[in-house]
Design a protein around this motif. Structure first.
Motif, PDB file in Angstrom:
ATOM      1  N   ASN A  13       0.822  -1.212   0.000  1.00 43.12           N
ATOM      2  CA  ASN A  13       0.000   0.000   0.000  1.00 43.12           C
ATOM      3  C   ASN A  13       0.855   1.261   0.000  1.00 43.12           C
ATOM      4  O   ASN A  13       0.526   2.250  -0.658  1.00 43.12           O
ATOM      5  N   LYS A  43       2.330   1.671  -3.440  1.00 44.11           N
ATOM      6  CA  LYS A  43       1.284   2.150  -4.351  1.00 44.11           C
ATOM      7  C   LYS A  43       1.027   3.639  -4.143  1.00 44.11           C
ATOM      8  O   LYS A  43       0.863   4.398  -5.101  1.00 44.11           O
ATOM      9  N   SER A  44       1.009   4.079  -2.877  1.00 42.96           N
ATOM     10  CA  SER A  44       0.790   5.493  -2.578  1.00 42.96           C
ATOM     11  C   SER A  44       1.918   6.352  -3.128  1.00 42.96           C
ATOM     12  O   SER A  44       1.675   7.425  -3.697  1.00 42.96           O
ATOM     13  N   GLN A  82      -7.534  -2.936   5.323  1.00 48.12           N
ATOM     14  CA  GLN A  82      -6.665  -3.678   4.416  1.00 48.12           C
ATOM     15  C   GLN A  82      -6.108  -4.923   5.095  1.00 48.12           C
ATOM     16  O   GLN A  82      -5.921  -5.959   4.457  1.00 48.12           O
TER      17      GLN A  82
END
Length: 338
Positions: A27, A30-31, A163
């Motif tokens: 995550n 991805k950010s 998540q």
């Protein structure tokens, strides 16, 4: 400066460094990737600099500050999201300091851009009564309703991030003996959380419904959609909102206007705190890296503050030393005097 330097170092950062040497979660990666996608789009659409033409000689502190202002003013990003984008840029330029010292001056100028202070937002959480009402909403006579009840129950009982719950595999659930769930959080750190007996009974029924009592299913997601794909954060949010709307119609005073899956995590932390659980244990339960983060719950809970004030007042204010007769005599004297 070589015009290809920026693209070369950015590719190396994402393809080699960030995936192999940082330990960042998927995550986070991805950010960070999204940040540079937005930044390159800004350069292309606003500054008219095509991605292949972008080089370090065209980047400056002023340019980055204008990008951050554009995020807030044009894209309506919150201060918190603006700060997240800045953190991603900072991470890249820290990497660049080591890999390409010739750009040290540029790196230092961008790293000197500070995050903005975020406004203090009141923390929403549900009362125990609200949690009970919400968990009573799914129709447990259907397989889908039983699945939804497991999702809602585990969100609260484990205090998992959304998540984290989406990433849970069948093998992460331990049913025999003391029931537990293994959660993988930020930085790929894992923690083992105990599950209460009533929750594990619901989980067992769900596992039996979907035929997950099988060694071949150990590495499959615990929760999946109709296409057998892993249930996403958006999917979990949809399920929660569906039941929130139903429960709110029945008990409107129990539920705030805005509810997200994270409210279960806040609620569990608050209830543990109200139950007298030490902040250190709550920190470990939630997977916080520092107890400072966990202290937010103590500061946001008026009941905890009230108990602390009452205890302090009891210790400071002297106890009454008058006997019952002395109190009666004093009151009679005051009446005559007045």
């Amino acid at each position: 400066m070589n015009s290809a330097d920026f693209g070369r170092y950015l590719s190396k950062y994402f393809l080699e460094y960030i995936t192999q040497r940082t330990g960042y979660s998927d995550n986070t990666i991805k950010s960070y990737r999204d940040t540079f996608t937005i930044y390159l789009r800004y350069c292309n659409e606003v500054l008219r600099i095509k991605p292949e033409k972008l080089c370090f000689s065209k980047i400056s502190r002023k340019m980055v500050e204008e990008f951050l202002t554009w995020l807030e003013d044009t894209k309506n990003y919150s201060i918190s999201t603006r700060n997240q984008r800045l953190a991603a840029l900072h991470a890249f330029f820290r990497y660049l300091q080591i890999e390409a010292p010739q750009y040290m001056e540029l790196c230092n100028s961008i790293l000197s851009i500070r995050s903005k202070k975020t406004p203090v937002v009141e923390m929403n959480y549900l009362s125990i009564t609200a949690i009970k009402e919400l968990l009573a909403t799914p129709d447990i006579s259907s397989k889908e309703g039983r699945r939804d009840l497991v999702i809602l129950s585990l969100l609260y009982d484990s205090g998992a991030r959304v998540q984290e719950l989406a990433d849970v595999l069948v093998g992460d659930i331990r049913i025999k003996g003391s029931a537990t769930i293994r959660l993988t959080g930020k930085g790929n750190k894992t923690r083992i959380i105990p599950i209460m007996p009533q929750t594990i009974n619901i989980v067992k029924a769900y596992i039996n419904d979907y035929g997950l009592f099988n060694e071949l299913k150990i590495s499959t997601p615990l929760f999946f959609n109709k296409k057998q794909g892993k249930l996403t954060r958006a999917g979990i949010s949809y399920i929660l909102n569906k039941y929130i709307e139903t429960a709110r119609k029945k008990c409107p005073d129990l539920f705030p206007n805005k509810v997200s899956p994270h409210i279960f995590r806040h609620s569990k932390a608050m209830h543990l705190l109200e139950g007298g659980v030490n902040l250190i244990y709550i920190r470990d339960f939630l997977g916080h890296s520092s107890v400072t983060t966990t202290e937010i719950y103590a500061k946001s809970n008026p009941e905890v503050k009230r108990k602390a004030i009452e205890q302090a007042s009891h210790n400071v204010i002297p106890e009454e030393k008058f006997t019952r007769n002395e109190k009666d005599n004093l009151l009679n004297w005051l009446k005559e005097f007045i």
